[in-house]
Design a protein around this motif. Structure first.
Motif, PDB file in Angstrom:
ATOM      1  N   PRO A  30      10.169   0.451  -3.993  1.00  0.00           N
ATOM      2  CA  PRO A  30       8.887   0.677  -4.672  1.00  0.00           C
ATOM      3  C   PRO A  30       8.038   1.703  -3.937  1.00  0.00           C
ATOM      4  O   PRO A  30       8.004   1.725  -2.714  1.00  0.00           O
ATOM      5  CB  PRO A  30       8.217  -0.702  -4.664  1.00  0.00           C
ATOM      6  CG  PRO A  30       8.989  -1.548  -3.705  1.00  0.00           C
ATOM      7  CD  PRO A  30      10.338  -0.938  -3.549  1.00  0.00           C
ATOM      8  N   SER A  31       7.387   2.566  -4.693  1.00  0.00           N
ATOM      9  CA  SER A  31       6.524   3.597  -4.109  1.00  0.00           C
ATOM     10  C   SER A  31       5.093   3.096  -4.113  1.00  0.00           C
ATOM     11  O   SER A  31       4.571   2.696  -5.151  1.00  0.00           O
ATOM     12  CB  SER A  31       6.635   4.881  -4.925  1.00  0.00           C
ATOM     13  OG  SER A  31       5.584   5.754  -4.585  1.00  0.00           O
ATOM     14  N   ARG A  32       4.477   3.092  -2.949  1.00  0.00           N
ATOM     15  CA  ARG A  32       3.090   2.644  -2.845  1.00  0.00           C
ATOM     16  C   ARG A  32       2.149   3.647  -3.498  1.00  0.00           C
ATOM     17  O   ARG A  32       1.187   3.293  -4.171  1.00  0.00           O
ATOM     18  CB  ARG A  32       2.740   2.476  -1.350  1.00  0.00           C
ATOM     19  CG  ARG A  32       1.457   1.720  -1.047  1.00  0.00           C
ATOM     20  CD  ARG A  32       1.343   1.432   0.440  1.00  0.00           C
ATOM     21  NE  ARG A  32       1.619   2.621   1.229  1.00  0.00           N
ATOM     22  CZ  ARG A  32       0.688   3.490   1.623  1.00  0.00           C
ATOM     23  NH1 ARG A  32      -0.562   3.284   1.364  1.00  0.00           N
ATOM     24  NH2 ARG A  32       1.023   4.570   2.315  1.00  0.00           N
ATOM     25  N   ASN A  38       2.894   5.938  -5.790  1.00  0.00           N
ATOM     26  CA  ASN A  38       3.125   6.196  -7.203  1.00  0.00           C
ATOM     27  C   ASN A  38       3.308   4.841  -7.891  1.00  0.00           C
ATOM     28  O   ASN A  38       4.422   4.323  -8.008  1.00  0.00           O
ATOM     29  CB  ASN A  38       4.361   7.080  -7.390  1.00  0.00           C
ATOM     30  CG  ASN A  38       4.214   8.432  -6.703  1.00  0.00           C
ATOM     31  OD1 ASN A  38       3.701   9.377  -7.281  1.00  0.00           O
ATOM     32  ND2 ASN A  38       4.661   8.509  -5.444  1.00  0.00           N
TER      33      ASN A  38
END
Lengths: 580, 580
Positions: free
Chosen positions: A181-183, A185
């Motif tokens: 998971p992208s923090r 985005n």
């Protein structure tokens, strides 16, 4: 430096020198008047001696050292009275004049010896102690050696190492992608690469010409004993090449590695087509360290009123050299073996070629001595040999006989781990039928090029289309494989059509690669070698876990650091996800 | 192979040979009777000629080739009538007898030239075309060269490459960890390593003695222009060493790299303590390619009724050689510069040392010619020089003057990217005060050892405790750093206490490492070099992005593959997570 020498380098030439050594206490033998300590480091073991008469304080101190204590000593090198020929430092010992304990150690949970009393689980939990053991340490050092020699060879051949990204993009087909998971985005994810395939092809479009990388890849799949969620690949790609160029280059690499790492000089690698491999070994990764090639025997076995053979698509045998001496019990055990579910044959027919020229088979009722003589001729069996025959549906029977062949070789001690028998398997099928989705899949991957002469069969007989695809096999293990890629946009479209991708699907999954190919893609191809497997084979073993410093278990867990683990809600919040 | 030679290797010695070349059309010049094509591959450019009179069909075909078409030609090497001395193949050209178009190309969205018309965004989107440009390609090849030379050097020094895992464990302090949900271990996560620090220390406990790895690390932080979420480190650790051993080893590595990659022979690296670096350069990573060392001037500046100086904790100046000729306007611009928020000074005092022996300062009201003469003496300023002075609170003033110093050096052309000035900065503070959490943090990391003589100050004056920690700085950039680690359990406990960790917290975060240390940890230490930065500096640039094949932008996005991206619900379900 806390030492003048390592524990592996002192010998008769150093006698009289004052030296400093540091390392771990491998063994501590208190013989009353004398105390002997085996001091160990990565490089070897050196014997230290302490004399109670001459320096009682020092000797007392030495006696108290436990196993795996870390010490530093100063002393004089002397010649041993009773030499130990099994280690390089066995001619000398050190008369210690000073001893410093650098660190104490708890008693290790298993013995730090070549043969340990530690079980697999305990060894994994204390992997940092397991690595102190010589066999594990040597596996890791062999791996390092294979790595640097790979790099030297490829560097000399003009290959350019390029690091491709680890945080890439998940694709709809990437069901086995690990995602991240992208923090920054919100709600979006990176994926970890299952291989750098796309990027290495982009590097060819970019004109890098010859690329390589020794690179971690990731696959979130149910793990078999010899799979790891993260594994290492030697990944290569070349431009302006044909299949022959690639085979030569990587045969050269393999030969270089075997020579530099194992001191083994290999001859030119034999080559076999996929079809022949299946026919002669029932496997696309035949172990050719030994014979027992398949002999198709329909001709000499059928139409003798033995219904098992007569109704079979394929009757196929192997000749076991000197196997006529097998006892009834041994043959019964083989019959039981082929009937086990993992082999799945219904029964086993045998024919002993007796020393006196007669034959004894399990189907004497149906076959005359003359018939059996024909079998022997067909199988090139001589007196003293044993013919073993399976029959049934072609693919299944080949597979079963292949398993029996490997089993026999194991039993007969024909799989010598210090012998290396490489083999190229060529002309793989382009497509394979997938029962689950009811359509053809790319056997290699969707960018693999078909043999030009076979393209017209894509419509009429897709299964018969061969690819410019090849595997390197050593000792029955697939070390790696590759293909010449499609560089022509039109052919690629045709392939996508046959793989059942709509234009949209193709675009969604491979959009940027297809786009890149419109800007002048050169003809190119490559290979990927499974590095863990290659190291294991070169180390004479088949379990890759022993060649990985910190492997995961079959549940994908690292039991040493206890990972994966739960993370707290705050961190989940920051990542904009929650648990289901 | 689709070629007998590359486009970079033919010269006068090949004249008369028939050759085959493959590559991309760089330039196509139709001069009527003759058509010239520059054919490009990774190795260079070779001129192809087509003569309308002699082979009109071929020439017609050549004329139609667009930029970036991929072609294969056969032809004879001849000597050029007008030679091009700027390229290695400039003495020859190829009279083409056969031309095959291997692939067409769309017109590239920007020119594939050393100086391109493509903006940053477009170049990143079409990175595979950007890499075809010589400067980018050469950056990547330099990187590959630095990599292989690093490996060769460390291999020769007995370092063993060990791959540490990428799927590790998140720690409560790991707020900037990227995490990876585990499908097989419901609700649990792996973390990607911010560095292999723990594992390399475990490898020392494991007795690997000398470890290295060129390895990807990951940090999910807000990105500055020169940071990447994934970056590469040269990571090393050694056992039974003291600081001096490590400095020597990695000074040796750096010298080896500069020599092999850039042909530059470096002298012994100067060393400076952290305290001195702050005092003399206002920075812990001073650029020493030029002078302008700080001169502390309180003594000669204060008590002259100039309240700005009198009230300042520190009055500090630099001597700008030959700066007396600066115009009023230039000095005003410097004053404006120091007043900008990023520098934050209140004003700038100058003193020109005129050619005639007089002085002209901005504070003539307060200081006599004799006073100013004292300044000049203090600063070793000669006629023609310019003294620039800042004053105020010590740390802030040093920082501001450091910024001014670098700015001036830039303006004066003193930062020659082809000059390499390495420097060891030693004796870093062990702890630094963190305003946010109101406690001391480890400046390096919690395993860094204090200087033995400073340990007693841990209670009385924590900020004064120096560490066995060091940085390598080149041209004002921190290339890397490291420390001698704590290997003693008791000292480690003391450290945790001073860092405000409870026993439980320490155990939770570092449990397996602490446990490992109980089993005989050797004295050890290491370094990590920022590989991207090192490559950039060696390439004479400061932007690391140009030395990464497929970099991400400041939002952590790969605009080429459009990642990160959304994944579908089915995949989220399988991973047992959902979006917030």
């Amino acid at each position: 430096m806390l030492r003048t020498h390592t524990c592996g380098e002192l010998d008769i030439n150093n006698i009289g020198e004052e030296v400093q050594l540091s390392g771990w206490v491998q063994k501590n033998r208190d013989l009353g008047g004398m105390t002997f300590i085996d001091l160990r480091d990565r490089y070897g073991i050196t014997q230290l001696t302490f004399n109670m008469d001459e320096s009682s304080d020092l000797c007392e101190k030495a006696r108290k050292l436990g196993r795996e204590y870390v010490i530093k000593v100063t002393g004089i090198v002397i010649e041993r009275s009773s030499k130990n020929k099994s280690i390089p430092t066995g001619d000398i010992e050190i008369i210690v004049s000073d001893l410093i304990v650098l660190n104490a150690s708890k008693t290790p949970p298993f013995t730090i010896e070549d043969e340990t009393d530690g079980g697999d689980k305990l060894r994994m939990k204390y992997r940092y102690l397991d690595i102190r053991r010589k066999p594990v340490k040597e596996n890791l050092m062999l791996r390092a050696k294979v790595s640097i020699e790979t790099r030297k060879y490829l560097d000399n051949q003009g290959f350019c190492e390029v690091e491709t990204p680890y945080l890439i993009k998940s694709t709809p087909e990437g069901a086995r992608d690990f995602v991240v998971p992208s923090r920054m985005n919100e709600g979006q994810f990176y994926a970890l690469p299952q291989s750098p395939q796309t990027f290495k092809q982009l590097l060819m479009v970019a004109g890098m010409d010859k690329y390589y990388q020794i690179v971690k890849c990731f696959r979130d799949e149910d793990l078999r004993a010899d799979r790891q969620p993260e594994f290492t690949q030697i990944d290569c790609e070349m431009s302006f090449v044909e299949q022959e160029d690639i085979l030569n280059t990587f045969e050269g690499l393999t030969r270089h590695l075997l020579k530099e790492v194992k001191g083994v000089e290999l001859h030119e690698f034999p080559r076999i087509t996929y079809d022949d491999a299946m026919k002669k070994y029932g496997s696309d990764k035949p172990d050719i360290r030994f014979g027992m090639k398949f002999v198709e025997m329909n001709e000499v076995c059928q139409q003798n009123n033995f219904v098992v053979f007569d109704s079979a698509e394929l009757v196929v045998g192997i000749n076991v050299k000197d196997g006529a001496s097998f006892s009834r019990k041994q043959i019964d055990k083989l019959t039981d073996f082929v009937k086990t579910p993992q082999v799945g044959a219904k029964g086993l027919v045998y024919c002993k070629c007796n020393e006196d020229g007669t034959f004894k088979s399990s189907v004497d009722k149906f076959f005359s001595q003359e018939d059996l003589n024909n079998w022997a001729d067909k199988c090139k069996a001589a007196s003293g040999d044993l013919i073993l025959i399976l029959s049934g549906e072609k693919l299944k029977t080949r597979k079963a006989l292949s398993t029996l062949r490997l089993h026999l070789a194991e039993e007969l001690g024909l799989r010598n781990p210090e012998e290396f028998a490489p083999l190229w398997v060529l002309d793989f099928p382009l497509l394979e039928w997938d029962e689950e989705t009811n359509r053809y899949h790319a056997m290699h991957h969707p960018f693999t090029s078909p043999k030009p002469n076979d393209i017209e069969k894509l419509d009429t007989d897709p299964a018969a289309v061969r690819a410019n695809a090849y595997d390197l096999v050593i000792n029955g293990n697939e070390i790696g494989g590759g293909s010449i890629r499609i560089h022509d946009g039109e052919l690629q479209k045709l392939m996508f059509k046959h793989l059942g991708f709509s234009d949209e699907e193709a675009k969604e999954q491979f959009g940027f690669l297809i786009k890149a190919f419109e800007h002048g893609a050169p003809p190119h191809g490559g290979v990927a070698f499974g590095f863990d497997r290659l190291c294991a084979i070169m180390g004479g073993q088949e379990n890759i876990r022993d060649f990985i410093a910190f492997p995961k278990n079959n549940a994908g867990r690292d039991v040493m650091i206890d990972s994966p683990s739960f993370i707290d809600n705050e961190q989940l919040n920051e990542l904009n996800i929650k648990l289901k």
